[in-house]
Design an enzyme around this catalytic site. Structure first.
Site, PDB file in Angstrom:
ATOM      1  N   GLU A 170       0.986  -1.350   0.211  1.00 43.65           N
ATOM      2  CA  GLU A 170      -0.011   0.024  -0.092  1.00 43.65           C
ATOM      3  C   GLU A 170       0.964   1.669   0.256  1.00 43.65           C
ATOM      4  OE1 GLU A 170      -4.517  -0.954   2.066  1.00 43.65           O
ATOM      5  OE2 GLU A 170      -2.765  -0.551   3.482  1.00 43.65           O
ATOM      6  N   SER A 216      -6.833   3.479  -3.382  1.00 44.48           N
ATOM      7  CA  SER A 216      -7.996   3.544  -4.200  1.00 44.48           C
ATOM      8  C   SER A 216      -8.209   2.963  -5.640  1.00 44.48           C
ATOM      9  CB  SER A 216      -7.234   5.427  -4.513  1.00 44.48           C
ATOM     10  OG  SER A 216      -6.711   5.907  -3.235  1.00 44.48           O
TER      11      SER A 216
HETATM   12  P1  13P Z   1      -7.913   3.482   0.058  1.00 46.77           P
HETATM   13  O1  13P Z   1      -8.759   2.069  -0.465  1.00 46.77           O
HETATM   14  O2  13P Z   1      -9.452   4.527   1.096  1.00 46.77           O
HETATM   15  O3  13P Z   1      -7.244   4.096  -0.521  1.00 46.77           O
HETATM   16  O4  13P Z   1      -7.282   2.944   1.428  1.00 46.77           O
HETATM   17  C1  13P Z   1      -6.706   1.737   0.956  1.00 46.77           C
HETATM   18  C2  13P Z   1      -6.020   0.726   2.344  1.00 46.77           C
HETATM   19  O5  13P Z   1      -5.613   1.684   3.276  1.00 46.77           O
HETATM   20  C3  13P Z   1      -5.763  -0.544   2.688  1.00 46.77           C
HETATM   21  O6  13P Z   1      -6.270  -0.375   4.045  1.00 46.77           O
END
Ligand code: 13P
Length: 253
Positions: A170, A216
């Site tokens: 991530e 995202s």
């Molecule tokens: P988003 O999908 O809201 O960007 O968050 C990603 C996340 O941190 C999942 O652990």
């Protein structure tokens, strides 16, 4: 052949009524999911029993928590232990999310301690989060940074246990920003992670490890991301809060 794991991370969202409504709506759509996809919801502690009650018989939906302490009990005000989560019946546990590293003092060392403790439980598997900040990406150091997170997290973990760890890549700059990594950027880093695990263990181990992308992810970009060779699923924040969007991601491939 690795299965796909699409996991929702609700973060600090949803009360009991909302969690219950989500579970009922999701139950009605489970038949749309293909057999090679596992799905999971990682919810706040206080909503875990609601989800387990509502979806526990649905073997298709794993339920996870978002953090735990590495000690089993003690003077740690405000913390929850892994035996406590085991008692509730969770299947998964997110460890080392960037928000915990950024706001709650999670370090590579505590991530490793937590992983080692979870792996003592046969029926709880970890999702280990790694990922670089925008500053690190712009400096061109992202590969070595993420590799160092992997090395620290897997320290003193056996090959058999390593296979049980799902890694979620991530990039911090893509979380909650609407700015998804391109599928090539995500694939490139997931490949770096798989190679590092192979260096630490073997190709046989790294071939089995599920590597997710998170940041995202939405129904509109999921198909392309999930079609990449080293991306075996997604860890989904915002888009996991609505059943329609979440199921859209789970059925994208
Ligand atoms: P988003 O999908 O809201 O960007 O968050 C990603 C996340 O941190 C999942 O652990």
């Amino acid at each position: 052949m690795r299965r796909l794991l699409i996991a929702g991370n609700w973060k600090m969202h949803k009360n009991k009524a909302e969690a219950s409504a989500f579970a009922q709506e999701l139950k009605g759509k489970i038949s749309q999911l293909s057999e090679n996809v596992d799905i999971a919801i990682c919810a706040p502690f206080t909503q875990l029993d609601t989800l387990i009650e509502a979806l526990g018989d649905e073997k298709r939906v794993l339920i996870g928590a978002q953090n735990a302490h590495y000690e089993d009990a003690g003077a740690f005000t405000g913390e929850i232990s892994i035996p406590m989560l085991k008692e509730v019946g969770v299947d998964l546990l997110i460890i080392g999310h960037s928000e915990r590293r950024q706001y709650f003092g999670e370090t590579d060392e505590t991530v490793n301690l937590k992983l080692k403790r979870i792996l003592k439980e046969e029926d709880i598997n970890p999702i280990l989060c790694v990922g670089e900040s925008l500053e690190i990406r712009e400096s061109g150091e992202e590969n070595s940074f993420v590799e160092s997170q992997i090395v620290a997290a897997f320290k003193d973990i056996s090959a058999e246990d390593a296979k049980r760890i799902t890694v979620a890549y991530e990039p911090i700059w893509a979380i909650g920003t609407g700015k998804t990594a391109s599928s090539q950027q995500a694939q490139d880093m997931c490949k770096v992670i798989r190679q590092k695990i192979s260096d630490l263990y073997s190709d046989a181990v790294s071939d089995e490890v599920i590597i997710q992308y998170g940041g995202s992810v939405k129904p509109a970009n999921a198909k392309e991301l999930l079609s990449m060779e080293d991306i075996d699923g997604a860890l989904v924040g915002g888009a996991s809060l609505k059943v329609e969007d979440f199921v859209g991601i789970c059925t994208a491939k």
